[in-house]
Design a protein around this motif. Structure first.
Motif, PDB file in Angstrom:
ATOM      1  N   PHE A 250       0.924  -1.098  -0.138  1.00  0.00           N
ATOM      2  CA  PHE A 250       0.013  -0.096   0.096  1.00  0.00           C
ATOM      3  C   PHE A 250       0.914   1.357   0.049  1.00  0.00           C
ATOM      4  O   PHE A 250       0.450   2.347  -0.717  1.00  0.00           O
ATOM      5  CB  PHE A 250      -0.912   0.142   1.138  1.00  0.00           C
TER       6      PHE A 250
ATOM      7  N   ALA B 292       2.002   1.637  -3.536  1.00  0.00           N
ATOM      8  CA  ALA B 292       0.715   2.058  -4.205  1.00  0.00           C
ATOM      9  C   ALA B 292       0.589   3.797  -3.950  1.00  0.00           C
ATOM     10  O   ALA B 292       0.263   4.492  -5.134  1.00  0.00           O
ATOM     11  CB  ALA B 292      -0.380   1.370  -3.848  1.00  0.00           C
TER      12      ALA B 292
ATOM     13  N   VAL C 270       0.813   6.642  -6.676  1.00  0.00           N
ATOM     14  CA  VAL C 270      -0.363   7.537  -6.935  1.00  0.00           C
ATOM     15  C   VAL C 270      -0.048   9.071  -7.127  1.00  0.00           C
ATOM     16  O   VAL C 270      -0.512   9.814  -7.773  1.00  0.00           O
ATOM     17  CB  VAL C 270      -1.502   7.042  -6.237  1.00  0.00           C
TER      18      VAL C 270
END
Length: 279
Positions: free
Chosen positions: A90, A93, A97
């Motif tokens: 995460f 990620a 992003v």
């Protein structure tokens, strides 16, 4: 024969510089002054070759993270720098992003790579000075805090921002910017900072290459691409990047990044001294 040699040389240059903290974009822009400008598809191809090499090197880690994300019970899984595989994934990620959003903003603003070598030379020099200073302060931070391998959420966000900054200023180096941001923000273990920087580079660079590839295909450029030269450059980039990254991961276990900083400053100074202004 010259075109074949140029394709081979550019592929090797991309493979050597994409993940070493010396700026692949800067080196390729400089090399094209002598070897000739290549198509956007060609440049996408050699970058994809370098990314493939990193995927192969980190294939076990990538499988581990994928399984960790899908597995419900995280307690039985081995930690990744102090985090469960899901949390670590995460964080990767989150960095991606941030890069994607800011990258699209930069794209919409109409940013283009410089057409002269001078700004690249200055970016190499300034980046080299910054690397030495950053390593010094990161070293002092490590003495104070001890060895910290964990990637915090703050580090992840800052790494995402650093990737965009490196893309806006060719010569900065994506790997240098991300590794040293991680070291300065609290991850004092060089190998952990480097691994996170390389892993987040995989989706970032694949996404950037895919975005550019769509434009190339839509414009019809792909129909005129010399695929033999493309294949030579792709393979040479992948092989060279594999060797370079493997070497770097071993090198940083017992060495600082100073040698790369010195190289950047020497190259930047040489470009300013020996190339005419506006070249």
């Amino acid at each position: 024969m010259y075109d074949l040699f140029a394709a081979l040389l550019l592929g090797i240059l991309e493979g050597l510089t994409e993940f070493l903290p010396v700026s692949s974009t800067g080196h390729l822009l400089i090399a094209e002054r002598w070897l000739g400008h290549r198509s956007d598809l060609f440049n996408i191809g050699i970058q994809a070759g370098a990314i493939l090499a990193v995927v192969l090197i980190y294939r076990e880690r990538l499988v581990e993270l994928t399984r960790g994300v899908l597995q419900v019970d995280q307690s039985s899984l081995p930690k990744v720098d102090g985090d469960t595989p899901r949390v670590y994934a995460f964080k990767l990620a989150a960095a991606f992003v941030v890069t994607a959003i800011l990258g699209l903003v930069v794209k919409k603003l109409g940013f283009e790579l410089p057409e002269t070598v001078t700004p690249i030379a200055w970016a190499l020099i300034i980046g080299g000075v910054w690397m030495i200073a950053a390593e010094y302060f990161a070293g002092r931070r490590a003495l104070t805090l001890g060895e910290r391998a964990r990637i915090t959420w703050t580090v992840a966000i800052l790494v995402g921002i650093a990737q965009v900054v490196a893309g806006v200023f060719p010569g900065t180096s994506r790997s240098a910017a991300t590794i040293f941001v991680a070291l300065l923000a609290g991850t004092t273990k060089r190998s952990s900072a480097t691994e996170f920087a390389f892993l987040v580079g995989i989706p970032t660079m694949f996404a950037a290459s895919g975005y550019e590839l769509i434009d190339v295909v839509r414009s019809g450029q792909a129909a005129h691409e010399p695929w033999g030269l493309f294949a030579v450059a792709f393979v040479s980039s992948a092989i060279t990047a594999f060797i370079a990254v493997k070497w770097l991961l071993g090198y940083i276990q017992s060495h600082r990044f100073t040698v790369f900083a010195v190289y950047r400053m020497i190259l930047g100074a040489a470009l300013l001294l020996f190339l005419p202004s506006g070249a």
